[in-house]
Design a protein around this motif. Structure first.
Motif, PDB file in Angstrom:
ATOM      1  N   THR A 283     -16.709 -40.483  21.636  1.00 55.27           N
ATOM      2  CA  THR A 283     -15.786 -39.692  22.510  1.00 55.27           C
ATOM      3  C   THR A 283     -15.143 -38.797  21.593  1.00 55.27           C
ATOM      4  O   THR A 283     -14.973 -37.583  21.768  1.00 55.27           O
ATOM      5  N   LEU A 284     -14.842 -39.102  20.583  1.00 55.60           N
ATOM      6  CA  LEU A 284     -13.949 -38.314  19.454  1.00 55.60           C
ATOM      7  C   LEU A 284     -15.085 -37.374  18.895  1.00 55.60           C
ATOM      8  O   LEU A 284     -14.708 -36.265  18.753  1.00 55.60           O
ATOM      9  N   ALA A 285     -16.375 -37.748  18.641  1.00 61.83           N
ATOM     10  CA  ALA A 285     -17.201 -36.838  18.416  1.00 61.83           C
ATOM     11  C   ALA A 285     -17.668 -35.641  19.226  1.00 61.83           C
ATOM     12  O   ALA A 285     -17.793 -34.418  19.049  1.00 61.83           O
ATOM     13  N   ALA A 286     -17.302 -36.056  20.672  1.00 62.15           N
ATOM     14  CA  ALA A 286     -17.505 -34.944  21.781  1.00 62.15           C
ATOM     15  C   ALA A 286     -16.487 -34.175  21.860  1.00 62.15           C
ATOM     16  O   ALA A 286     -16.649 -33.031  22.477  1.00 62.15           O
ATOM     17  N   LEU A 287     -15.193 -34.731  21.503  1.00 62.05           N
ATOM     18  CA  LEU A 287     -13.885 -34.187  21.686  1.00 62.05           C
ATOM     19  C   LEU A 287     -13.784 -32.475  21.438  1.00 62.05           C
ATOM     20  O   LEU A 287     -13.549 -31.640  22.248  1.00 62.05           O
ATOM     21  N   ALA A 288     -14.272 -32.196  20.322  1.00 63.46           N
ATOM     22  CA  ALA A 288     -14.113 -30.692  19.897  1.00 63.46           C
ATOM     23  C   ALA A 288     -14.969 -29.846  20.537  1.00 63.46           C
ATOM     24  O   ALA A 288     -14.602 -28.706  21.087  1.00 63.46           O
ATOM     25  N   GLU A 289     -16.110 -30.194  21.030  1.00 58.92           N
ATOM     26  CA  GLU A 289     -17.028 -29.626  21.903  1.00 58.92           C
ATOM     27  C   GLU A 289     -16.305 -29.147  23.289  1.00 58.92           C
ATOM     28  O   GLU A 289     -16.546 -28.184  24.072  1.00 58.92           O
ATOM     29  N   ILE A 290     -15.721 -30.355  23.835  1.00 57.15           N
ATOM     30  CA  ILE A 290     -15.273 -30.291  25.139  1.00 57.15           C
ATOM     31  C   ILE A 290     -14.122 -29.435  25.144  1.00 57.15           C
ATOM     32  O   ILE A 290     -13.949 -28.544  25.894  1.00 57.15           O
ATOM     33  N   ILE A 291     -13.148 -29.306  24.157  1.00 51.87           N
ATOM     34  CA  ILE A 291     -11.976 -28.396  23.921  1.00 51.87           C
ATOM     35  C   ILE A 291     -12.470 -27.013  23.891  1.00 51.87           C
ATOM     36  O   ILE A 291     -11.894 -25.994  24.264  1.00 51.87           O
ATOM     37  N   GLU A 292     -13.638 -26.790  22.985  1.00 54.88           N
ATOM     38  CA  GLU A 292     -14.082 -25.506  22.789  1.00 54.88           C
ATOM     39  C   GLU A 292     -14.751 -25.152  24.162  1.00 54.88           C
ATOM     40  O   GLU A 292     -14.432 -23.838  24.409  1.00 54.88           O
ATOM     41  N   TYR A 293     -15.499 -25.819  24.734  1.00 53.71           N
ATOM     42  CA  TYR A 293     -15.726 -25.427  26.213  1.00 53.71           C
ATOM     43  C   TYR A 293     -14.599 -24.952  26.982  1.00 53.71           C
ATOM     44  O   TYR A 293     -14.676 -23.679  27.703  1.00 53.71           O
ATOM     45  N   CYS A 294     -13.515 -25.442  27.161  1.00 52.01           N
ATOM     46  CA  CYS A 294     -12.303 -25.150  27.844  1.00 52.01           C
ATOM     47  C   CYS A 294     -11.697 -24.027  27.465  1.00 52.01           C
ATOM     48  O   CYS A 294     -11.348 -22.967  28.107  1.00 52.01           O
ATOM     49  N   GLU A 295     -11.636 -23.794  26.201  1.00 53.16           N
ATOM     50  CA  GLU A 295     -11.067 -22.418  25.665  1.00 53.16           C
ATOM     51  C   GLU A 295     -11.920 -21.351  25.746  1.00 53.16           C
ATOM     52  O   GLU A 295     -11.562 -20.303  26.079  1.00 53.16           O
ATOM     53  N   GLN A 296     -13.238 -21.369  25.756  1.00 51.98           N
ATOM     54  CA  GLN A 296     -14.134 -20.529  26.161  1.00 51.98           C
ATOM     55  C   GLN A 296     -14.203 -19.919  27.456  1.00 51.98           C
ATOM     56  O   GLN A 296     -14.423 -18.853  27.921  1.00 51.98           O
ATOM     57  N   HIS A 297     -13.877 -20.985  28.240  1.00 55.87           N
ATOM     58  CA  HIS A 297     -13.890 -20.564  29.980  1.00 55.87           C
ATOM     59  C   HIS A 297     -12.378 -20.613  30.420  1.00 55.87           C
ATOM     60  O   HIS A 297     -12.045 -20.510  31.488  1.00 55.87           O
ATOM     61  N   ASN A 298     -11.437 -20.289  29.515  1.00 55.26           N
ATOM     62  CA  ASN A 298     -10.117 -19.928  29.813  1.00 55.26           C
ATOM     63  C   ASN A 298      -9.045 -21.033  30.588  1.00 55.26           C
ATOM     64  O   ASN A 298      -8.469 -21.050  31.338  1.00 55.26           O
ATOM     65  N   PHE A 299      -9.695 -22.261  30.283  1.00 58.19           N
ATOM     66  CA  PHE A 299      -8.795 -23.456  30.774  1.00 58.19           C
ATOM     67  C   PHE A 299      -7.893 -24.005  29.875  1.00 58.19           C
ATOM     68  O   PHE A 299      -8.019 -23.901  28.698  1.00 58.19           O
ATOM     69  N   LYS A 300      -6.775 -24.061  30.370  1.00 57.81           N
ATOM     70  CA  LYS A 300      -5.666 -24.739  29.453  1.00 57.81           C
ATOM     71  C   LYS A 300      -5.514 -26.262  29.600  1.00 57.81           C
ATOM     72  O   LYS A 300      -5.485 -26.805  30.753  1.00 57.81           O
ATOM     73  N   LEU A 301      -5.499 -26.959  28.322  1.00 57.53           N
ATOM     74  CA  LEU A 301      -5.445 -28.318  28.504  1.00 57.53           C
ATOM     75  C   LEU A 301      -3.996 -28.898  28.536  1.00 57.53           C
ATOM     76  O   LEU A 301      -3.371 -28.633  27.390  1.00 57.53           O
ATOM     77  N   VAL A 302      -3.536 -29.483  29.633  1.00 54.48           N
ATOM     78  CA  VAL A 302      -2.314 -29.764  29.819  1.00 54.48           C
ATOM     79  C   VAL A 302      -2.081 -31.385  30.047  1.00 54.48           C
ATOM     80  O   VAL A 302      -3.154 -31.899  30.246  1.00 54.48           O
ATOM     81  N   THR A 303      -0.938 -31.910  29.981  1.00 58.71           N
ATOM     82  CA  THR A 303      -0.495 -33.276  30.424  1.00 58.71           C
ATOM     83  C   THR A 303      -0.994 -33.711  31.747  1.00 58.71           C
ATOM     84  O   THR A 303      -0.901 -32.372  32.684  1.00 58.71           O
ATOM     85  N   VAL A 304      -1.215 -34.755  32.461  1.00 57.65           N
ATOM     86  CA  VAL A 304      -1.436 -34.806  33.801  1.00 57.65           C
ATOM     87  C   VAL A 304      -0.275 -34.661  34.452  1.00 57.65           C
ATOM     88  O   VAL A 304      -0.122 -34.039  35.582  1.00 57.65           O
TER      89      VAL A 304
END
Length: 243
Positions: free
Chosen positions: A210-231
């Motif tokens: 999961t840690l290995a996949a995390l950077a790619e997930i964050i990058e996807y969110c950034e590229q598609h203008n999603f903000k990663l926030v707390t629940v």
């Protein structure tokens, strides 16, 4: 005239029967089955406001403290926030990690003390599992927990009532990476990002893959203008009012 009266009476009776049937059916719908935004006092939340650009990573934690800390470091590097739902028995031995999560501006939620099947517990046992975890976390890092994620997503009406009585909102998820079962990085990324929508709550665990996949997930969110926030931010009333 008599025929008309009969027809009116028949129509009225049909309307009353239909209304009674609808009310009867709704009254037996279990609140926990309703995938709603925001929730009610006795229902679980499955996603945040769909009309925003906010999504949330939620990590259920009972193990791998070193991986948890690396996840926190990566989130900090990318300016992303997340919520960590911690088990009480894990938290009891990991005060340092809890404080690191809080110091980095992330959120801590409650994941029960012993990772039990909350659906099989009565009201008192549900309350005990949630209460003890909250007390321990507050003692170790000062955090007041307000969100409860039942282990394995298993809960009952007793769980909902116990959580409510303790001041908690029960949180489920809208996307499940199933990373506890599958160690495939590509699958984890795909499950987290496929058809990603504002308000999504993405379930993860502190696994090395999961840690290995995390950077790619964050990058996807950034590229598609999603903000990663707390629940909490994702599902908050303020979030709804600002859209």
């Amino acid at each position: 005239m008599q025929i008309i009266r009969r027809r009116i009476t028949l129509i009225t009776n049909l309307v009353l029967v239909a209304a009674f049937t609808a009310v009867f059916a709704v009254s037996f719908l279990p609140q926990k089955a309703l995938p709603i935004y925001g929730g009610t006092d006795l229902s679980a939340v499955y996603y945040g406001n769909r009309d925003t650009d906010k999504v949330s990573l939620m990590f259920n934690v009972y193990e791998n403290s070193e991986v948890v800390e690396k996840i926190v470091d990566l989130l900090d590097e990318r300016g992303a926030k997340a919520t960590f739902f911690v088990g009480g028995c894990w938290a009891d031995d990991n005060g340092k990690t809890l404080n690191k999560i809080i110091a980095s501006g992330h959120e801590i939620g409650n994941h029960g003390y012993f990772h039990k099947d909350h659906k099989s517990l009565d009201y008192e046992k549900n309350r005990e599992e949630i209460y003890l975890t909250g007390v321990i976390v507050k003692a170790l890092c000062g955090a007041e927990l307000k969100l409860f994620a039942p282990p394995s997503g298993s809960f009952s009406d007793d769980t909902l009532q116990a959580a409510y009585d303790l001041g908690y909102k029960v949180v489920m998820w809208s996307k499940d990476t199933i990373d506890w079962r599958d160690g495939d990085k590509a699958k984890i990324v795909s499950r987290a990002t496929k058809n990603l929508t504002g308000g999504d709550l993405i379930l993860m665990h502190p696994k090395t893959h999961t840690l290995a996949a995390l950077a790619e997930i964050i990058e996807y969110c950034e590229q598609h203008n999603f903000k990663l926030v707390t629940v909490s931010e994702n599902i908050s009333a303020e979030n709804a009012q600002n859209t």
